[in-house]
Enzyme design. Structure first.
Site, mmCIF file in Angstrom:
data_model
loop_
_atom_site.group_PDB
_atom_site.id
_atom_site.type_symbol
_atom_site.label_atom_id
_atom_site.label_comp_id
_atom_site.label_asym_id
_atom_site.label_seq_id
_atom_site.Cartn_x
_atom_site.Cartn_y
_atom_site.Cartn_z
ATOM 1 N N ASP A 87 0.835 -1.199 0.000
ATOM 2 C CA ASP A 87 0.000 0.000 0.000
ATOM 3 C C ASP A 87 0.872 1.251 0.000
ATOM 4 O O ASP A 87 0.566 2.246 -0.659
ATOM 5 C CB ASP A 87 -0.910 0.027 1.238
ATOM 6 N N GLU A 137 3.862 1.651 -1.245
ATOM 7 C CA GLU A 137 4.462 1.889 -2.562
ATOM 8 C C GLU A 137 3.394 2.454 -3.516
ATOM 9 O O GLU A 137 3.665 3.360 -4.306
ATOM 10 C CB GLU A 137 5.033 0.571 -3.104
ATOM 11 N N TYR A 138 2.182 1.912 -3.410
ATOM 12 C CA TYR A 138 1.092 2.426 -4.253
ATOM 13 C C TYR A 138 0.888 3.912 -3.966
ATOM 14 O O TYR A 138 0.813 4.728 -4.884
ATOM 15 C CB TYR A 138 -0.207 1.654 -3.978
ATOM 16 N N ASP A 139 0.850 4.270 -2.686
ATOM 17 C CA ASP A 139 0.627 5.667 -2.302
ATOM 18 C C ASP A 139 1.723 6.577 -2.855
ATOM 19 O O ASP A 139 1.458 7.698 -3.277
ATOM 20 C CB ASP A 139 0.577 5.806 -0.774
ATOM 21 N N SER A 162 -36.090 -7.450 -16.287
ATOM 22 C CA SER A 162 -35.868 -8.161 -15.033
ATOM 23 C C SER A 162 -36.099 -9.645 -15.288
ATOM 24 O O SER A 162 -36.492 -10.047 -16.380
ATOM 25 C CB SER A 162 -36.758 -7.618 -13.939
ATOM 26 N N LEU A 163 -35.833 -10.442 -14.284
ATOM 27 C CA LEU A 163 -35.900 -11.885 -14.475
ATOM 28 C C LEU A 163 -37.164 -12.453 -13.860
ATOM 29 O O LEU A 163 -37.591 -12.026 -12.805
ATOM 30 C CB LEU A 163 -34.709 -12.555 -13.790
ATOM 31 N N GLU A 200 -25.038 -18.690 -12.328
ATOM 32 C CA GLU A 200 -24.334 -17.647 -11.574
ATOM 33 C C GLU A 200 -25.055 -17.405 -10.264
ATOM 34 O O GLU A 200 -26.250 -17.614 -10.172
ATOM 35 C CB GLU A 200 -24.379 -16.302 -12.334
ATOM 36 N N LYS A 231 -27.086 -15.141 -7.776
ATOM 37 C CA LYS A 231 -27.916 -13.945 -7.953
ATOM 38 C C LYS A 231 -27.574 -12.974 -6.834
ATOM 39 O O LYS A 231 -27.900 -13.190 -5.678
ATOM 40 C CB LYS A 231 -29.400 -14.308 -7.923
ATOM 41 N N ASP A 288 -27.492 -9.900 -4.404
ATOM 42 C CA ASP A 288 -28.561 -9.090 -3.825
ATOM 43 C C ASP A 288 -28.051 -7.675 -3.560
ATOM 44 O O ASP A 288 -27.836 -7.272 -2.426
ATOM 45 C CB ASP A 288 -29.053 -9.745 -2.536
ATOM 46 N N GLU A 305 -23.942 -5.479 -10.833
ATOM 47 C CA GLU A 305 -24.552 -5.256 -9.535
ATOM 48 C C GLU A 305 -23.563 -4.526 -8.636
ATOM 49 O O GLU A 305 -22.397 -4.893 -8.581
ATOM 50 C CB GLU A 305 -24.891 -6.634 -8.944
ATOM 51 N N TYR A 353 -22.109 -8.832 -15.029
ATOM 52 C CA TYR A 353 -22.519 -10.170 -15.453
ATOM 53 C C TYR A 353 -23.220 -10.233 -16.793
ATOM 54 O O TYR A 353 -23.636 -11.295 -17.224
ATOM 55 C CB TYR A 353 -23.389 -10.840 -14.390
ATOM 56 N N LYS A 403 -29.053 -18.959 -17.176
ATOM 57 C CA LYS A 403 -29.148 -18.268 -18.471
ATOM 58 C C LYS A 403 -28.733 -19.221 -19.582
ATOM 59 O O LYS A 403 -27.774 -19.970 -19.420
ATOM 60 C CB LYS A 403 -28.193 -17.069 -18.535
ATOM 61 N N LYS A 451 -34.650 -18.801 -6.883
ATOM 62 C CA LYS A 451 -34.373 -18.144 -5.613
ATOM 63 C C LYS A 451 -34.279 -19.120 -4.445
ATOM 64 O O LYS A 451 -34.756 -20.248 -4.522
ATOM 65 C CB LYS A 451 -35.498 -17.144 -5.330
ATOM 66 N N CYS A 507 -72.066 -12.784 -0.850
ATOM 67 C CA CYS A 507 -70.986 -11.927 -1.338
ATOM 68 C C CYS A 507 -70.978 -10.606 -0.567
ATOM 69 O O CYS A 507 -72.018 -9.942 -0.486
ATOM 70 C CB CYS A 507 -71.181 -11.653 -2.831
ATOM 71 N N CYS A 543 -72.323 -7.751 -3.015
ATOM 72 C CA CYS A 543 -73.669 -7.597 -3.564
ATOM 73 C C CYS A 543 -74.706 -8.430 -2.836
ATOM 74 O O CYS A 543 -75.879 -8.427 -3.202
ATOM 75 C CB CYS A 543 -73.670 -7.962 -5.044
ATOM 76 N N CYS A 570 -68.723 -15.322 -6.321
ATOM 77 C CA CYS A 570 -69.945 -14.551 -6.426
ATOM 78 C C CYS A 570 -70.438 -14.715 -7.857
ATOM 79 O O CYS A 570 -69.762 -14.324 -8.801
ATOM 80 C CB CYS A 570 -69.665 -13.077 -6.128
ATOM 81 N N CYS A 590 -72.771 -7.479 -9.607
ATOM 82 C CA CYS A 590 -72.040 -7.268 -8.362
ATOM 83 C C CYS A 590 -71.164 -6.018 -8.460
ATOM 84 O O CYS A 590 -70.273 -5.949 -9.296
ATOM 85 C CB CYS A 590 -71.176 -8.485 -8.048
#
Ligand code: IVH
Length: 693
Positions: free
Chosen positions: A50, A52-54, A99-100, A130, A132, A134, A192, A244, A308, A332, A427, A430, A443, A449
């Site tokens: 870290d 050296e990176y800095d 969406s899935l 894969e 999923k 969250d 995600e 993904y 998929k 799920k 009902c 009605c 009903c 009704c």
């Protein structure tokens, strides 16, 4: 322990460097830091400390401070820096983010596989599996290799522009790596954004220590961080990104999902772990079970696995419903559950006359959402499970959306339980005597009704129906109660003066509603068909029927066989449609509505009147001179329609290399079959030269 590459001159005092030198050094440092960002954040195998990176990072900052013209937008120093905004703006996605479809039921997975096997030949089936994730779904757009835009999913067509915030996420490359593969001119990626559990807990601890409210779960924390107006706040939140899916790419083509994932990796994007390729349902179930077991040991939240289809051409064949692709689904896990009390059981009457018992619950939070009512389905269900008013029950959100009562929980504190709940004989809408049909209580007063009529009105005016603004459930109830609407057609005869009398209405709101209704005398046929509430006809079926029959009269004249020629319509649906339209009172009520309609339109999908208009093409096997999706687009541009499977209404089958069962079926039905050469000749005949692009 680390060595500095010779070209990375970190020591010569800045005053001794000339601008050319400075520019060259800045370029070397940027590439170097980018590489170490990738090694650290994406591959998790850092090569330098870290410290050296800095040192290198500070050097680049100093160079850019001395010569500000050296700063590039993709410089590692430029992740944070944008000014706070006053609001988030909404922008369109480069490609729709669907969406899935999702289920927890292994049988649904089996059915998904069976549906796919009807269109895709067995030997070509490969599923990518894969986890999923969250988190919060995001679109990343790279233009000429540079991160240009990051947009939340929103409604799937447009979302919120959160670019400055996403730039602060270290694992999101600001520039695509090009070591293994050149960057394409345009790339839109779906992924995600998430927070690891350890980081989430640390963040919450920090918040609590600072006197702030902690977040309920990592997803909320992620969503909050992503939607900050000040990117500096986002930068302090430990977010990560996993990519993904390729939503759109120009200048590159992939045949399979896995090729795309591989390219994403080569471009430096982090991807989910444990991606697997399988061919059989049993392997999907095993993968799901294994992840479910490991779920509590992962350091990020997942709520299932995603299945998929690997082959991208096959995906085109399967297509999508209005909301979900047919080539993928989410499988799920069992949702998390909470305990609460049933305060009362109420009975609702739906637009089809079915009486549904509903548990009114003491509000409880289940996985981040407050639940206060849950359907108890029907009389039989209610009796079987012995659910009573006052019971303590375990509730869950099915598919994490619809609340369900799972079971009655023993309640040692309570005295005697309430009486068993009995469905009413009459009902509640009605007062008609109800009929018991199997598990259902119905009903029978279909046209008399008020509760059913109210349901029909709401459905007719709903977003996917005629989309009449201001015609919600309360207004519909008033219109029915006051006798202003006795059947759907009456809606069109309402006068502003009548509405003004109603509670909550004034001159303007009354005129707005009658105006909104009048405006819908011209509407799309698909909306009209949906709005009628024909059994089994949802948004997608209504759209397919509209495109197939093109007028209400043609649909009404269709028999079951003609209906079943429409993609996706089976025997049960065709029967439901035919019976509904033939029923006398329905027919009369529909006729009265039709008298008031001015136009039921079917917007064209492509250039009308092409030379192949009216013909239905099906492709099978692989083509050499073009991808299957390109071939489809070409014939569609010439006016033809395309479908994924061969049926009686197919006109032409294009059989490429490795064609199998579809070809056999076409032959057995006597359908015209063209090989690739004949297909290319056909295109040329109509002025299209596939080779010429
Ligand atoms: S694929 C059209 N793969 O789950 C299919 N989605 O409705 C594109 N999600 O919010 C989605 N992990 O963002 C896919 N490995 C994964 C995923 C995933 C999480 C999210 C997705 C969406 C929801 C599905």
């Amino acid at each position: 322990m680390t060595t500095t590459p010779p070209s990375l001159d970190l020591d010569t005092p800045l005053e001794e460097l000339d601008p050319d030198h400075g520019r060259a050094l800045a370029a070397v440092l940027r590439a170097d830091l980018r590489r170490h960002d990738h090694l650290y954040h994406v591959e998790a195998r850092p090569e330098i400390s870290d410290g050296e990176y800095d040192r290198r990072f500070t050097r680049l900052k100093a160079l850019e401070a001395r010569w500000p013209e050296l700063v590039t937008p993709d410089s590692p120093t430029q992740r944070v820096g944008a000014e706070p905004r006053s609001e988030l703006t909404t922008v369109a996605h480069t490609a729709p983010m669907l969406s899935l479809d999702s289920s927890q039921d292994p049988d649904e997975v089996r059915r998904f596989d069976e549906r796919i096997r009807k269109v895709v030949e067995d030997e070509r089936i490969e599923y990518v599996l894969e986890p999923k994730l969250d988190g919060v779904s995001i679109e990343l757009v790279y233009e000429a290799g540079l991160l240009a835009r990051a947009v939340t999913r929103g409604n799937g067509r447009e979302g919120e522009d959160v670019t400055p915030n996403v730039r602060t996420i270290a694992s999101v490359p600001l520039r695509l790596r090009e070591e293994e593969r050149p960057a394409p001119p345009l790339l839109a990626v779906r992924g995600e954004i998430l927070m690891r559990l350890g980081a989430f807990e640390e963040l919450n601890q920090r918040l609590v220590e600072g006197g702030q409210e902690p977040f309920a779960n990592p997803r909320n924390a992620t969503s909050g961080a992503l939607r900050q107006l000040d990117p500096k706040v986002t930068a302090e939140r430990p977010l990560e990104c996993l990519a993904y899916d390729i939503l759109l790419v120009e200048g590159a083509t992939f045949r399979t999902d896995l090729e795309g994932i591989e390219a994403l990796r080569e471009w430096g994007l982090p991807t989910p772990e444990r991606i697997e390729l399988v061919r059989e349902v049993e392997d999907i179930l095993a993968y799901h079970a294994a992840f479910d077991r490991d779920r509590d040991h992962l350091d990020y939240e997942i709520d299932g696995v995603v299945i998929k289809l690997n082959d991208l051409d096959e995906r085109v064949d399967l297509g999508a419903t209005s909301r979900h692709p047919r080539w993928a689904m989410a499988f799920k896990f069992e949702p998390r559950k909470e305990v609460t009390r049933i305060e009362r059981i109420a009975v609702q009457v739906g637009r089809t006359g079915v009486l549904t018992p509903v548990a009114l619950l003491r509000p409880v939070e289940v996985g981040g959402v407050t639940v206060s009512r849950a359907s108890l389905h029907n009389r039989e269900e209610l009796e079987r499970r012995g659910i009573r008013e006052g019971d303590l029950v375990r509730v869950q959100r099915a598919g994490d959306v619809i609340p369900q009562v799972v079971e009655v929980v023993e309640d040692p504190a309570a005295g005697a339980r309430g009486e068993p709940f009995v469905m009413p004989d009459r009902c509640p809408g009605c007062d008609a005597e109800v009929e018991v049909r199997g598990p259902f209580t119905i009903c029978p007063n279909r046209f008399g009704c008020p509760a059913q009529l109210k349901g029909r009105i709401v459905h007719f005016g709903s977003r996917s129906g005629l989309d009449i603004e201001g015609l919600g459930s309360e207004t519909a109830a008033l219109l029915v109660e006051r006798g202003l609407v006795r059947e759907l057609a009456d809606l069109f005869d309402l006068e502003p003066g009548q509405l003004e009398e109603l509670p909550g209405f004034a001159e303007i709101s009354a005129r707005n509603l009658t105006g909104a209704i009048r405006a819908r005398r011209r509407t799309e046929l698909r909306r009209f068909l949906f709005g009628l509430g024909i059994p089994e006809v949802g948004v997608a079926v209504a759209r397919d029927l509209a495109h197939h029959f093109r007028s209400f009269e043609a649909l009404r004249a269709a028999d079951r066989e003609a209906l079943e020629a429409v993609k996706g319509i089976g025997p049960r649906m065709s029967e439901g449609i035919v019976d509904f339209l033939a029923e006398e009172q329905n027919a009369r009520a529909i006729a009265r509505v039709l008298e008031r309609m001015e136009e039921l339109s079917v917007p064209d999908e492509g250039p009308a009147g092409g030379p192949l208009e009216g013909q239905l093409f099906v492709f099978t096997g692989g083509l050499e001179s073009m991808s299957r999706s390109a071939a489809r687009k070409l014939v569609e541009a010439l006016g033809a329609r395309t479908a994924g499977s061969v049926s009686g209404s197919t006109d032409v089958v294009i059989a490429g290399e490795g064609a199998g069962s579809k070809l056999e079926k076409a032959r057995s039905l006597g359908i015209e079959v063209l090989d690739e050469d004949a297909f290319v000749a056909l295109l040329r005949e109509h002025g299209v030269d596939p080779a010429g692009g």
